[in-house]
Design an enzyme around this catalytic site. Structure first.
Site, PDB file in Angstrom:
ATOM      1  N   HIS A  52       0.867  -1.182   0.000  1.00 19.93           N
ATOM      2  CA  HIS A  52       0.000   0.000   0.000  1.00 19.93           C
ATOM      3  C   HIS A  52       0.899   1.224   0.000  1.00 19.93           C
ATOM      4  O   HIS A  52       2.045   1.154   0.419  1.00 19.93           O
ATOM      5  CB  HIS A  52      -0.898  -0.002   1.245  1.00 19.93           C
ATOM      6  CG  HIS A  52      -2.127   0.824   1.088  1.00 19.93           C
ATOM      7  ND1 HIS A  52      -3.316   0.309   0.627  1.00 19.93           N
ATOM      8  CD2 HIS A  52      -2.355   2.144   1.313  1.00 19.93           C
ATOM      9  CE1 HIS A  52      -4.222   1.272   0.584  1.00 19.93           C
ATOM     10  NE2 HIS A  52      -3.663   2.399   0.990  1.00 19.93           N
ATOM     11  N   ASP A 108     -14.241   2.760   6.658  1.00 20.98           N
ATOM     12  CA  ASP A 108     -13.104   3.511   6.113  1.00 20.98           C
ATOM     13  C   ASP A 108     -13.560   4.364   4.931  1.00 20.98           C
ATOM     14  O   ASP A 108     -13.051   5.468   4.734  1.00 20.98           O
ATOM     15  CB  ASP A 108     -11.977   2.566   5.676  1.00 20.98           C
ATOM     16  CG  ASP A 108     -10.811   3.337   5.070  1.00 20.98           C
ATOM     17  OD1 ASP A 108     -10.278   4.222   5.767  1.00 20.98           O
ATOM     18  OD2 ASP A 108     -10.459   3.093   3.911  1.00 20.98           O
ATOM     19  N   ARG A 127     -12.605  12.820   5.554  1.00 16.92           N
ATOM     20  CA  ARG A 127     -11.273  13.427   5.760  1.00 16.92           C
ATOM     21  C   ARG A 127     -10.918  14.355   4.611  1.00 16.92           C
ATOM     22  O   ARG A 127     -10.323  15.409   4.793  1.00 16.92           O
ATOM     23  CB  ARG A 127     -10.213  12.327   5.872  1.00 16.92           C
ATOM     24  CG  ARG A 127     -10.164  11.677   7.226  1.00 16.92           C
ATOM     25  CD  ARG A 127      -9.354  10.397   7.178  1.00 16.92           C
ATOM     26  NE  ARG A 127      -7.971  10.614   6.776  1.00 16.92           N
ATOM     27  CZ  ARG A 127      -7.213   9.688   6.175  1.00 16.92           C
ATOM     28  NH1 ARG A 127      -7.695   8.502   5.887  1.00 16.92           N
ATOM     29  NH2 ARG A 127      -5.970   9.955   5.859  1.00 16.92           N
ATOM     30  N   SER A 153      -6.654   3.926   8.593  1.00 19.50           N
ATOM     31  CA  SER A 153      -7.264   3.749   7.278  1.00 19.50           C
ATOM     32  C   SER A 153      -6.536   2.660   6.495  1.00 19.50           C
ATOM     33  O   SER A 153      -7.143   1.743   5.943  1.00 19.50           O
ATOM     34  CB  SER A 153      -7.231   5.081   6.518  1.00 19.50           C
ATOM     35  OG  SER A 153      -7.584   4.895   5.168  1.00 19.50           O
TER      36      SER A 153
END
Ligand code: IUR
Length: 519
Positions: free
Chosen positions: A120, A199, A206, A221
């Site tokens: 990620h 999420d 956000r 997250s």
């Protein structure tokens, strides 16, 4: 509920003067009582709860609540309170678990376990690594159930890039994901109603409440999606530099350490690579253009920095999961999968299995670069910029480039906003190269009117020239932070030493050596 808008980015946020939090413009008191005790405004309650050390417990309470009711104005207050006050690792781990539990946990056959890996990124300009790395790892025998993000940066994320391929479907059920891992070895999907839905709500909120750059929120997250995947090893590419979420390397290192530490506390073997994000990664920025460049890398070609990051991160993952005896060996296997076409073959299979017409998937993967360009969404016009003076390319600043491309439609200002998939830029020169005045250095792909004067000036400001002799561009890989605990089994067998704790390792020398992480 009168006047309270959904968390969809359409209504501007304003500061709530009564409680110091953030509420939607037009929001009435009726909708403010949902998080705290009746008649208490959560804009007061939430920070107090956080201050008294109960934020993680309350996270477990409010995560399901926000899913049922994403209309809640106090969500912004909670996010801002977390951003301002922070969370300790234990609270961050509890928030991560609460988010992960909002959806299904993926279940895999026991035999897959050592092979389940993922990567990620915190997001960078021109970052198309996942598009290449997932199929390359599949070609190396891994199972990669990649749940990716839409990207909170200036130019969209992995899913947006994949969606520039006509037909590609990022929404896959857990059952479809299992089938994809059986048949192809990898899939790239988005968070959904079944996968970490909380999420999705936080991610969108956000984006519109100026709370993206919160260390615990980023950690929760990213890790919530990865906890659900049931991995053997995860690597997070934490960017630092001008165009990164955390430009300062020390702050990025703190995020990396938090990811590794919180991951370990949740039983997840996480390593974090710190990689430079001053110049764009590769030579292309923008959705279709990045897919083209990912395909070049899958041809065994393409820009060296992209290939280096793909092989470096992939090598580290193969080693961490015990599938390679050293990072360098793992990196060599990933490189071989790029060179022999097996990674590209997996990419083609993944596209076809995720909704792309098989003939289109084949044409994209086997066609020439010119043919690929015809098959992907393009922009209406192109415009080139020329070097204003002789010089050596010291840097191509990613941030001004990304900001202008954002203005041209390559990024979102609001969650859910459509993107111009053909808009982007090709860097016609590389860092370290000598340039003559008047040489074209940037080709902008745009849909609308010609670049404005200020856009041209901003772009020309991205080209940093010096009087230095030409030089080889530095590697983007800066540091690798390893998880605590013993070395992977394959590594132990081969007497590879891993420093105890999550000490910093220098990835570049480690990749060259047989004994990564030795000190
Ligand atoms: N990727 C995620 O999944 N979440 C985040 O907050 C960021 C990147 I930044």
């Amino acid at each position: 509920m009168d006047g309270c808008a959904r968390v969809d980015g359409r209504t501007p946020w304003r500061t709530d003067t009564r409680g110091g939090g953030w509420v939607r413009a037009g929001c009435k008191d009726q909708c403010l009582g949902r998080l705290g005790a009746p008649n208490q405004t959560p804009t007061r309650t939430v920070p107090k709860t956080l201050a008294s050390g109960h934020s993680a417990m309350s996270a477990q309470v409010w995560t399901p609540v926000l899913l049922d009711n994403p209309l809640m104005c106090p969500l912004g207050a909670m996010l801002m309170a977390i951003r301002l006050r922070g969370m300790d690792p234990e609270e961050t781990a509890l928030l991560t678990q609460a988010l992960a539990r909002s959806g299904q946990k993926l279940e895999w056959p026991e035999a897959w376990h050592p092979h389940l890996v993922d990567k990620h990124s915190t997001g960078g300009v021109g970052d198309k690594v996942s598009l290449v790395l997932a199929p390359a790892l599949a070609a190396c025998g891994c199972k990669v159930p990649m749940i990716s993000g839409r990207g909170l940066g200036h130019t969209g994320g992995t899913l947006d890039k994949l969606e520039s391929i006509p037909g590609f479907n990022v929404v896959q059920s857990p059952e479809q994901m299992k089938l994809l891992l059986e048949q192809v070895g990898c899939c790239i999907v988005g968070q959904s109603e079944k996968l970490v839905p909380a999420d999705g709500v936080l991610y969108a909120a956000r984006d519109v409440t100026a709370t993206v750059d919160s260390l615990p929120l980023v950690t929760a997250s990213i890790l919530s999606k990865k906890v659900v995947e049931g991995l053997s090893a995860l690597i997070v590419d934490v960017k630092f530099g001008e165009a990164a979420l955390f430009p300062d390397q020390e702050q990025a290192r703190e995020l990396a350490r938090t990811l590794v530490g919180v991951g370990a506390s949740l039983g997840l073997r996480v390593a974090a690579a710190l990689t430079a994000m001053d110049s764009p990664l590769g030579r292309s920025v923008g959705h279709s253009l990045e897919v083209e460049e990912a395909l070049l890398c899958l041809d065994g070609a393409g820009p060296p920095d992209l290939r280096e990051l793909v092989t470096g991160l992939g090598g580290a993952l193969l080693w961490l999961s015990g599938q390679a005896e050293a990072q360098a060996r793992g990196a060599a296997r990933v490189a071989a999968a790029l060179d022999d076409g097996s990674a590209r073959g997996r990419f083609q299979q993944m596209l076809a299995a995720q909704g792309v017409e098989p003939a289109l998937a084949r044409a994209l993967c086997s066609g020439s670069p010119a043919r690929r360009r015809q098959l992907l969404p393009g922009a209406r016009d192109q415009e080139e910029l020329r070097a204003p003076a002789d010089g050596t390319v010291e840097r191509i600043r990613a941030l001004p480039l990304a900001l202008v491309l954002h203005e041209l439609g390559a990024g979102r200002s609001r969650a859910g906003e459509p993107l111009r998939l053909g808009v982007g830029a090709e860097l016609l020169v590389a860092v370290g190269q000598r340039l003559r005045r008047g040489t074209p250095w940037l080709r902008v792909h745009r849909d609308g009117a010609a670049l404005s004067g200020s856009q041209r000036r901003a772009l020309q400001g991205a080209l940093v020239l010096s009087d230095r002799a030409p030089f080889a561009a530095p590697s983007p890989l800066a540091e690798l932070i390893l998880p605590p605990g013993p070395a992977p089994e394959a590594a132990q067998e081969h007497h590879v030493h891993v420093a105890a704790g999550s000490g910093f390792q220098d990835l570049a020398p480690a990749l060259a050596a047989q004994t990564p992480g030795s000190s």
